[in-house]
Design a protein around this motif. Sequence first.
Motif: not given
Ligand code: FES
Length: 133
Positions: A37-40, A42-47, A57, A59
């Motif tokens: 979980v990065g940006c929380e 919907g931007v970074c895509g880590a999740c 996404r 998150c």
């Molecule tokens: S935590 Fe970044 S898109 Fe979900």
Amino acid sequence: MSVQFEVNGKPVAVDVEPRLTLADCLRHHLRLTGTHVGCEHGVCGACTVLVDGAAVRSCLMLAVQAENAKVITIEGLSLKDSLTPLQASFRKHHALQCGFCTPGMIITAHALLSEEPDCNADRVREVLSPTCR
Ligand code: FES
């Protein structure tokens, strides 16, 4: 609320708060910490995980929305004793960067290649571009 779905081929049933995200459910209730979980928002895509075959996404999705869905996390994409061809390619081409968003990038790339196996490099860049820059 109780929610039942399938994760990496196994049925699960968890009791969650209605506002709990799928990402937090996977990480904290099911201990699948490969989903980061990065940006929380919907931007970074880590999740990113697969939900019924689509890259999602996690998150931005509530755990309760996964009722009866088939969820695949990065743990579910892995082979037992070796890297998948996609993982091996990430490694070969030094695509891991810091590694934090790598699970989301691999899930996103997996979904793309499942839907568009003959896509070109521009399409790959377009799809992965929101995922960790
Ligand atoms: S935590 Fe970044 S898109 Fe979900």
